[in-house]
Motif scaffolding. Structure first.
Motif, PDB file in Angstrom:
ATOM      1  N   TYR A 175       0.806  -1.212   0.000  1.00 46.39           N
ATOM      2  CA  TYR A 175       0.000   0.000   0.000  1.00 46.39           C
ATOM      3  C   TYR A 175       0.846   1.272   0.000  1.00 46.39           C
ATOM      4  O   TYR A 175       0.412   2.303  -0.534  1.00 46.39           O
ATOM      5  CB  TYR A 175      -0.929   0.016   1.215  1.00 46.39           C
ATOM      6  N   GLU A 176       2.032   1.213   0.607  1.00 46.26           N
ATOM      7  CA  GLU A 176       2.883   2.400   0.620  1.00 46.26           C
ATOM      8  C   GLU A 176       3.229   2.862  -0.799  1.00 46.26           C
ATOM      9  O   GLU A 176       3.518   4.043  -1.009  1.00 46.26           O
ATOM     10  CB  GLU A 176       4.168   2.134   1.404  1.00 46.26           C
ATOM     11  N   ASP A 177       3.182   1.947  -1.767  1.00 45.04           N
ATOM     12  CA  ASP A 177       3.454   2.341  -3.146  1.00 45.04           C
ATOM     13  C   ASP A 177       2.418   3.346  -3.654  1.00 45.04           C
ATOM     14  O   ASP A 177       2.729   4.176  -4.512  1.00 45.04           O
ATOM     15  CB  ASP A 177       3.476   1.114  -4.055  1.00 45.04           C
ATOM     16  N   LEU A 178       1.201   3.264  -3.151  1.00 45.05           N
ATOM     17  CA  LEU A 178       0.179   4.232  -3.541  1.00 45.05           C
ATOM     18  C   LEU A 178       0.498   5.617  -2.998  1.00 45.05           C
ATOM     19  O   LEU A 178       0.040   6.623  -3.547  1.00 45.05           O
ATOM     20  CB  LEU A 178      -1.197   3.778  -3.043  1.00 45.05           C
ATOM     21  N   ASP A 179       1.266   5.684  -1.908  1.00 49.08           N
ATOM     22  CA  ASP A 179       1.700   6.968  -1.348  1.00 49.08           C
ATOM     23  C   ASP A 179       2.894   7.540  -2.108  1.00 49.08           C
ATOM     24  O   ASP A 179       3.076   8.760  -2.154  1.00 49.08           O
ATOM     25  CB  ASP A 179       2.098   6.814   0.126  1.00 49.08           C
ATOM     26  N   GLU A 180       3.708   6.660  -2.692  1.00 48.29           N
ATOM     27  CA  GLU A 180       4.988   7.078  -3.258  1.00 48.29           C
ATOM     28  C   GLU A 180       4.985   7.159  -4.779  1.00 48.29           C
ATOM     29  O   GLU A 180       5.929   7.678  -5.371  1.00 48.29           O
ATOM     30  CB  GLU A 180       6.085   6.115  -2.802  1.00 48.29           C
ATOM     31  N   ALA A 181       3.945   6.658  -5.420  1.00 45.02           N
ATOM     32  CA  ALA A 181       3.902   6.670  -6.885  1.00 45.02           C
ATOM     33  C   ALA A 181       3.701   8.089  -7.405  1.00 45.02           C
ATOM     34  O   ALA A 181       3.054   8.925  -6.770  1.00 45.02           O
ATOM     35  CB  ALA A 181       2.775   5.763  -7.376  1.00 45.02           C
ATOM     36  N   VAL A 339       8.657  -3.335 -10.992  1.00 45.48           N
ATOM     37  CA  VAL A 339       8.076  -4.438 -10.234  1.00 45.48           C
ATOM     38  C   VAL A 339       8.733  -4.482  -8.860  1.00 45.48           C
ATOM     39  O   VAL A 339       9.959  -4.608  -8.756  1.00 45.48           O
ATOM     40  CB  VAL A 339       8.279  -5.794 -10.950  1.00 45.48           C
ATOM     41  N   GLY A 340       7.942  -4.353  -7.807  1.00 42.55           N
ATOM     42  CA  GLY A 340       8.460  -4.484  -6.454  1.00 42.55           C
ATOM     43  C   GLY A 340       9.375  -3.361  -6.025  1.00 42.55           C
ATOM     44  O   GLY A 340      10.156  -3.528  -5.085  1.00 42.55           O
ATOM     45  N   LYS A 341       9.305  -2.228  -6.688  1.00 45.27           N
ATOM     46  CA  LYS A 341      10.119  -1.075  -6.314  1.00 45.27           C
ATOM     47  C   LYS A 341       9.238  -0.013  -5.663  1.00 45.27           C
ATOM     48  O   LYS A 341       8.036   0.034  -5.933  1.00 45.27           O
ATOM     49  CB  LYS A 341      10.830  -0.509  -7.544  1.00 45.27           C
ATOM     50  N   PRO A 342       9.804   0.829  -4.818  1.00 49.34           N
ATOM     51  CA  PRO A 342       8.975   1.845  -4.158  1.00 49.34           C
ATOM     52  C   PRO A 342       8.209   2.683  -5.177  1.00 49.34           C
ATOM     53  O   PRO A 342       8.778   3.272  -6.090  1.00 49.34           O
ATOM     54  CB  PRO A 342      10.009   2.694  -3.406  1.00 49.34           C
ATOM     55  N   GLY A 343       6.883   2.670  -5.029  1.00 50.08           N
ATOM     56  CA  GLY A 343       6.035   3.439  -5.925  1.00 50.08           C
ATOM     57  C   GLY A 343       5.901   2.872  -7.311  1.00 50.08           C
ATOM     58  O   GLY A 343       5.410   3.567  -8.211  1.00 50.08           O
ATOM     59  N   ALA A 344       6.296   1.623  -7.525  1.00 55.60           N
ATOM     60  CA  ALA A 344       6.264   1.057  -8.874  1.00 55.60           C
ATOM     61  C   ALA A 344       5.983  -0.441  -8.828  1.00 55.60           C
ATOM     62  O   ALA A 344       6.854  -1.222  -8.443  1.00 55.60           O
ATOM     63  CB  ALA A 344       7.594   1.320  -9.587  1.00 55.60           C
ATOM     64  N   SER A 345       4.753  -0.838  -9.225  1.00 59.50           N
ATOM     65  CA  SER A 345       4.382  -2.249  -9.286  1.00 59.50           C
ATOM     66  C   SER A 345       3.021  -2.396  -9.948  1.00 59.50           C
ATOM     67  O   SER A 345       2.206  -1.473  -9.906  1.00 59.50           O
ATOM     68  CB  SER A 345       4.286  -2.875  -7.883  1.00 59.50           C
ATOM     69  N   PRO A 346       2.758  -3.559 -10.537  1.00 55.85           N
ATOM     70  CA  PRO A 346       1.371  -3.922 -10.810  1.00 55.85           C
ATOM     71  C   PRO A 346       0.736  -4.332  -9.490  1.00 55.85           C
ATOM     72  O   PRO A 346       1.398  -4.955  -8.643  1.00 55.85           O
ATOM     73  CB  PRO A 346       1.494  -5.104 -11.768  1.00 55.85           C
ATOM     74  N   PHE A 347      -0.534  -3.979  -9.280  1.00 56.71           N
ATOM     75  CA  PHE A 347      -1.120  -4.225  -7.961  1.00 56.71           C
ATOM     76  C   PHE A 347      -2.570  -4.671  -8.102  1.00 56.71           C
ATOM     77  O   PHE A 347      -3.402  -3.955  -8.667  1.00 56.71           O
ATOM     78  CB  PHE A 347      -1.054  -2.967  -7.099  1.00 56.71           C
TER      79      PHE A 347
END
Length: 926
Positions: A175-181, A339-347
Motif C-alpha cells: 500500500y505504501e506504493d500508492l503513497d509514493e507513486a 516491479v516491487g520497487k517503491p512506488g512502482a508495481s502492478p497491484f
C-alpha cells in the motif's frame, strides 16, 4: 419457516444476556473488502471504530466499516443445527445428530460413487483456519479436489496471471506504493466506492505530491470524477490498450533493457503478439474506441513516469479473457523494470477480506495448500506432511464447472460454507435448479434463510459470525492480520474450522485434533516452510512456533516470513528472484481481444454488473444497517439517456432487463455515466431482499479458459420499459407480506421494516394491504384524486406504527423516515405525514450522501450556496466526506452542478444587461 427462530426482541435479549458485563476494546479486522482495515470494537460491538495503529488504514474506515455496529443483531440468525423435514420445514437437532448425518452422508456417497462425487464451496469471508481444515479434509483425506470458493468469481484471473508471470501467486508491491507513486493507473476499479480507504491514500498523494491519476473503465464511475485522465474503454479491450502501450514503450525506448535481460524470459514473443494486436496508436484507438489523443497522453505519462502503480480489480478479472488482461498489464511493468520497487508495481486490489488467505491454503480447486500446485512432487510433499491417506491426484472442478457437474448428477453431495451461490453465480437460476438435485446438501452459515438455503438445503449448521470468530485473514498487500472475537457466540454457533474437524473425526480420519484456532494456524505455517528452502514464494515458517498467547497478540505482518526472519517483506522481485523455473519472470503473449458473447437483434445491449458504495455482496450484513440503506435503497439499472429515449424508458421509472438466462425488474436511472449501448446493474439484491432483482440470474456462464473466472461485465441484454399505476413506500413496525403483482424492495429502517413498492393495484387492493398490516384502529389516510396520491399512517397512542404513501411518481420517504423514528408525534407532525411537507421543526435533509455522518444532499447544497467550493470545504462545514471519503465524488458532482447553474445564471444576467443597454442605445439613437 424455522420452528426454533426467536423473535427479534428475544434475540437481542439473548445477545445481551450472554455478553460480558464489563466493556472492553478488542483489536480486530474489518470483514468487508480486501483492504483489510483494522478496527477497535467494544464489547457487544456497540462501537466499532478504525484502529489508528493498523498499517492498512491508520484509523480510517469506509461507510460500511463505520456502520458495523449496526449489523451485529441476532435477527435472522441461525442458532442451532437444523434438519429439513418431509414437509419442507426445518426442525432443530443436536450437534451430534447433525455431524453424524453430515459425516455419514459424505462417507456413503464417497463409498458408492467415489471421492469426486462430493464437493465443498467456500467463501472469501472465511478465516484462514477455516479454509485450511476444509482443504485438508477434502484434498488429503476424502481424496477430492472439488473444493472451490466464491473468490473464483472475483480474483481467479489475477491468481492465474501471477502464476504465469511470476511463477507464484504473489502481489509484488504494498500500500505504501500508492503513497509514493507519481502515476497511479486504475484499471476496471471503482476504488472510490469499492476500496475507499486506499482511494483516499491515492487522493492524498495526488493533492500533496502532485501524483497523476489515470482511470480506465467502461463506465464513468465516481472514481473517474477525480482522474486527471479518464479512458472510457470498450468492453474487453484492456489487453489491446496495454499491448499498444508495450509497443509504444518499445518505440520511445522506455524499456529497462538490463532488467529484461537479467530477470525475464519470453519478451520477444510477447512484443510480437502485442504488435499483432495493437501495432500503433491508431490501431489501439480502433480496438479500444478511445480517442487517439487520449491514448497518446496515457502512453506518454506511463513512459516518462518511473514510479508507476497499475492497480486493477474486477473490471479486469471478471472477464472471459481476464488472465490475458492481467498479463498484458504485468508485461508493461516487467518491460520497464517497475516491479516491487517503491512506488512502482502492478497491484491487484482484492475483493474479499480473506480471498488472499484462502488462496494461501489451497481454497481454490486448482491448488494445494501453501500455494503449491498439483505437480507430483507437491502432491507427495503435502501427503507426507499431513500423513494423508488419500491425496487428490489432480485439480478439482472450478465453481461454474462444479455446479454444472451437480446439474448432471456427477456431484451428489455439496457443502456450502458462508456464501450464497444461488444468488451470486452466473446463470444463477440454473445453479439454483442444480442444488435441488443433490442427495445431500449441507449449508454452514449464520442466517436462517437465503436464496441458497431456500434451494433445498437438507442440513443447516450454525456458524459463528464476525465479532464471534477468531483467526487470521490476509489482505491485498500480503498482510496477515488477526480477526478477534469480542462477543460470545450465540446459541450453539461454532467456528467453521471446528465443524470441519468434527466431521473429519466422525469419518474416521486422524490429524484433526485441533483445540484452538492457533493449532490450525501453526500447522498451516509449518506446511508453508516444509521442504521449502526459499524455493516457494509463500513461506510463513517464522510464525510456525507461535505460542497461543503470541498468536493472540500477533501484529499485522506481511509474508514471506521465513524461519529466523524478524519480520516480513513489503516488496518482492525488485532484484528478480522470481519463482518460475530458472528464477526468471515470464512475459506472456496474450490472445487477440474478443468478447465471449455477441450482440443480436434480440439482445442489442451489454449488461455490466458490479458493486455499489454502501452494500456488500448479497447484503447479509450491510442489509441490516438503516444508515447504509439510505444511500441507494433500491435495485436499479443505469442506462444512457439516448438509449432510454429510444427504448421509451423513463428516468426514475422502471425497466425490465432480460438476457438469454433470465430477467429482472429494476428502477431505471438515465445517466451519461453509462456509454450508449451499455447498461449497469448492482449485484446485491436477492429474493430475500427484493422481488425480481437477482442480477446473477442474468449473467452469462462463460469463463476464462485459464482461471475459470466468469465473464460478469458484458452479457447481451435487452431493456424494455415498465410502468406501474402507483409506486411509493410502506414503513411498519412488523414485517409485511406483500401479494403477487407487487414489486418490492425490503429496506432496513430503525425499529421497523421498510418497503419500497410499485404495482397496478386499485385503491381497494392497497387498502387490503394496509388493513392487514395495521393492528390498530387509529388510522388517518388521505386520498388526493387530483394527484392519485394515497397516503396515511396508523398510530398506537402518539407513535406511528405504519406509514404509507403511494402515487404515480414515487414520493420521497426521507421525511417519513424521520417521523417514523420518533416515539411521539404531535398533531402538526401527523399532518406532515399526510401532506408529505416538512413542518417548521422537521429537518428534511434529502437523500443521504454521507453515510458516515448521516449528511443529506440538501445540507451539502446549502453549504455550497454558502460558499463551499471544494469537497474539503464541504467537509469543514458539514463533516461530509471527512471520514472515509467515499462520498467525495458525489459532493464534487453537486459542486459542479451548482457552479454550472451559477455560471448559467451569470450568463443570463449578462444577456439581460446587454439587452437593456442595447435598448437604451436604440432609444438614444431615436
Amino acid at each position: 419457516m424455522l420452528d426454533e427462530v426467536l423473535a427479534p426482541a428475544a434475540l437481542e435479549n439473548l445477545h445481551n444476556s450472554i455478553a460480558p458485563v464489563q466493556a472492553t476494546t478488542t483489536r480486530s479486522t474489518c470483514p468487508y473488502c480486501g483492504v483489510g482495515c483494522g478496527v477497535l470494537a467494544s464489547a457487544n460491538g456497540a462501537e466499532v471504530i478504525g484502529d489508528p495503529a493498523h498499517p492498512a488504514n491508520f484509523g480510517r474506515l469506509c461507510s460500511k466499516g463505520s456502520a458495523l455496529g449496526e449489523t451485529l443483531g441476532l435477527g435472522g440468525r441461525l442458532l442451532h443445527p437444523m434438519r429439513r423435514q418431509a414437509d419442507g420445514a426445518f426442525a432443530r437437532v443436536s450437534w451430534d445428530v447433525a455431524l453424524d448425518e453430515a459425516a455419514g452422508g459424505f462417507r456413503r456417497i464417497v463409498d458408492e460413487h467415489g471421492p469426486d462425487a462430493v464437493a465443498v464451496y467456500l467463501s472469501g469471508q472465511l478465516l484462514t483456519e477455516d479454509y485450511y481444515v476444509a482443504n485438508k479434509l477434502m484434498k488429503g483425506f476424502i481424496g477430492s479436489a472439488n473444493v472451490d470458493t466464491n473468490s473464483r468469481l472475483c480474483m481467479a484471473s489475477t491468481v492465474a496471471g501471477h502464476k504465469r508471470a511470476f511463477g507464484a501467486d504473489v502481489v509484488p508491491g504494498c500500500y505504501e506504493d500508492l503513497d509514493e507513486a507519481d502515476l497511479i493507473v486504475l484499471v476496471g476499479s471503482n476504488a472510490a466506492w469499492c476500496h475507499p480507504i486506499l482511494f483516499q491514500r491515492i487522493m492524498r498523494n495526488k493533492e500533496e505530491r502532485g501524483a497523476k491519476l489515470v482511470v480506465i473503465d467502461t463506465r464513468r464511475t465516481p472514481t473517474a470524477e477525480s482522474a486527471d485522465l479518464f479512458l472510457q474503454i470498450a468492453p474487453g479491450a484492456d489487453q489491446a490498450l496495454f499491448c499498444g502501450l508495450l509497443v509504444n514503450l518499445a518505440k520511445v525506448g522506455a524499456f529497462d533493457a538490463d532488467y529484461i535481460r537479467q530477470y525475464t524470459t519470453g519478451f520477444e514473443s510477447a512484443l510480437t503478439a502485442a504488435r499483432n494486436i495493437a501495432p500503433s496508436i491508431e490501431a489501439t484507438a480502433m480496438s479500444t474506441q478511445l480517442r487517439e489523443v487520449d491514448i497518446a497522453a496515457f502512453f506518454e505519462l506511463f513512459a516518462r513516469t518511473t514510479r508507476t502503480v497499475t492497480a486493477f480489480s474486477q473490471g479486469v478479472n471478471q472477464s472471459a479473457q481476464g488472465t490475458d488482461k492481467v498479463n498484458a498489464i504485468i508485461n508493461c511493468h516487467l518491460a520497464t523494470g517497475r516491479v516491487g520497487k517503491p512506488g512502482a508495481s502492478p497491484f491487484s486490489l482484492t475483493g474479499q477480506p480473506n480471498a488472499m488467505g484462502g488462496r494461501e491454503v489451497g481454497g481454490l480447486a486448482n491448488s494445494l495448500a501453501a500455494h503449491m500446485g498439483f505437480e507430483p512432487a507437491n502432491i507427495d510433499r503435502v501427503r507426507r506432511f499431513w500423513n494423508a491417506p488419500r491425496m487428490a491426484p489432480r485439480e478439482g472442478l472450478k465453481a461454474v464447472q462444479m455446479f454444472d457437474a451437480i446439474a448432471r448428477g456427477d456431484i451428489k453431495a455439496l457443502w456450502v460454507v458462508g456464501t450464497n451461490p444461488a444468488a451470486s453465480l452466473p446463470n444463477a437460476n440454473a445453479a439454483r435448479d442444480a442444488l435441488s438435485k443433490l442427495e445431500l446438501f449441507i449449508v454452514s452459515d449464520n442466517v436462517t434463510s437465503n436464496d441458497t438455503i431456500n434451494s433445498g438445503a437438507h442440513l443447516l449448521l450454525p456458524a459463528q459470525a464476525w465479532g464471534e470468530k477468531s483467526g487470521a485473514v490476509t489482505n491485498s498487500e500480503r498482510r496477515i492480520s488477526r480477526q478477534r472475537a469480542f462477543m460470545p457466540a450465540p446459541g450453539e454457533a461454532r467456528a467453521d474450522w471446528a465443524i470441519f474437524a468434527d466431521v473429519a473425526r466422525r469419518m474416521g480420519f486422524a490429524g484433526f485434533d485441533y483445540g484452538v484456532a492457533a493449532d490450525v494456524f501453526r500447522e498451516h505455517a509449518a506446511l508453508s516452510a516444509f521442504e521449502n528452502d526459499a524455493t516457494r514464494a509463500f513461506d510463513i515458517g517464522g510464525l510456525a512456533r507461535l505460542s497461543d498467547a503470541e498468536y493472540d497478540a500477533l501484529e499485522p505482518t506481511q509474508w514471506p516470513i521465513r524461519d529466523g526472519d524478524g519480520k516480513g517483506r513489503a516488496r518482492l522481485f525488485a532484484d528478480g528472484a522470481f519463482f518460475s523455473q530458472g528464477g526468471r519472470a515470464t512475459f506472456i503473449a496474450p490472445a487477440k481481444p474478443t468478447l465471449a458473447t455477441t450482440l443480436t437483434k434480440d439482445f442489442p445491449l451489454r449488461l455490466n454488473t458490479g458493486r455499489i458504495r454502501d452494500q456488500w455482496h448479497t447484503m447479509t450484513r450491510t442489509g441490516a444497517s438503516p444508515r447504509l440503506a439510505r444511500h441507494l435503497p433500491e435495485p436499479f439499472l443505469e442506462i444512457n439517456p439516448s438509449d432510454a429515449a429510444d427504448l421509451g424508458v423513463e428516468d426514475g421509472g422502471f425497466a425490465r432487463v432480460a438476457t438469454p438466462y433470465g430477467s429482472c425488474v429494476l428502477r431505471a436511472v438515465a445517466t451519461d455515466r453509462q456509454p450508449a449501448g451499455h447498461v449497469f446493474a448492482p449485484i446485491h439484491w436477492t429474493d430475500e431482499t427484493a422481488e425480481d432483482a437477482r442480477i446473477g440470474a442474468l449473467v452469462a456462464p462463460f469463463v476464462d479458459p485459464f482461471s475459470g473466472q466468469p465473464e460478469s461485465k458484458a452479457t447481451p441484454a435487452i431493456v424494455t420499459p415498465l410502468r406501474f399505476a402507483r409506486q411509493g413506500f410502506l414503513l411498519s413496525r412488523n414485517p409485511i407480506t406483500l401479494p403477487e403483482g407487487v414489486w418490492w424492495t425490503r429496506v432496513a429502517v430503525a425499529d421497523g421494516y421498510g418497503y419500497r413498492v410499485a404495482a397496478d393495484l386499485s385503491d381497494d387492493g392497497w387498502t387490503d394491504i394496509i388493513r392487514a398490516a395495521s393492528a390498530c384502529e387509529d388510522v388517518a389516510q388521505l386520498i388526493d384524486e387530483t394527484k392519485s396520491l394515497f397516503s396515511g399512517a396508523a398510530f398506537v397512542e402518539d407513535r406511528a406504527t405504519l406509514i404509507w404513501a403511494l402515487a404515480p411518481v414515487s414520493p420521497s420517504w426521507d421525511l417519513a423516515l424521520e417521523l417514523f423514528a420518533r416515539d411521539r408525534l404531535d398533531q402538526s407532525e401527523r399532518l406532515s405525514l399526510l401532506s408529505g411537507r416538512s413542518g417548521r421543526q422537521l429537518t428534511d435533509d434529502g437523500p443521504l450522501v454521507c453515510s458516515c455522518f448521516r449528511v443529506g444532499q440538501k445540507q451539502i447544497e446549502a453549504a455550497i450556496q454558502q460558499g463551499c467550493r471544494s469537497a474539503p470545504d464541504v467537509g469543514e462545514a458539514t463533516r461530509a466526506g471527512s471520514n472515509c471519503g467515499s462520498c467525495r465524488p458525489e459532493i464534487q458532482r453537486l459542486i459542479k452542478i451548482s457552479l454550472a447553474a451559477e455560471s448559467a445564471m451569470d450568463l443570463a444576467r449578462e444577456d439581460q444587461t446587454s439587452m437593456k443597454e442595447g435598448a437604451s442605445d436604440e432609444t438614444v439613437g431615436f
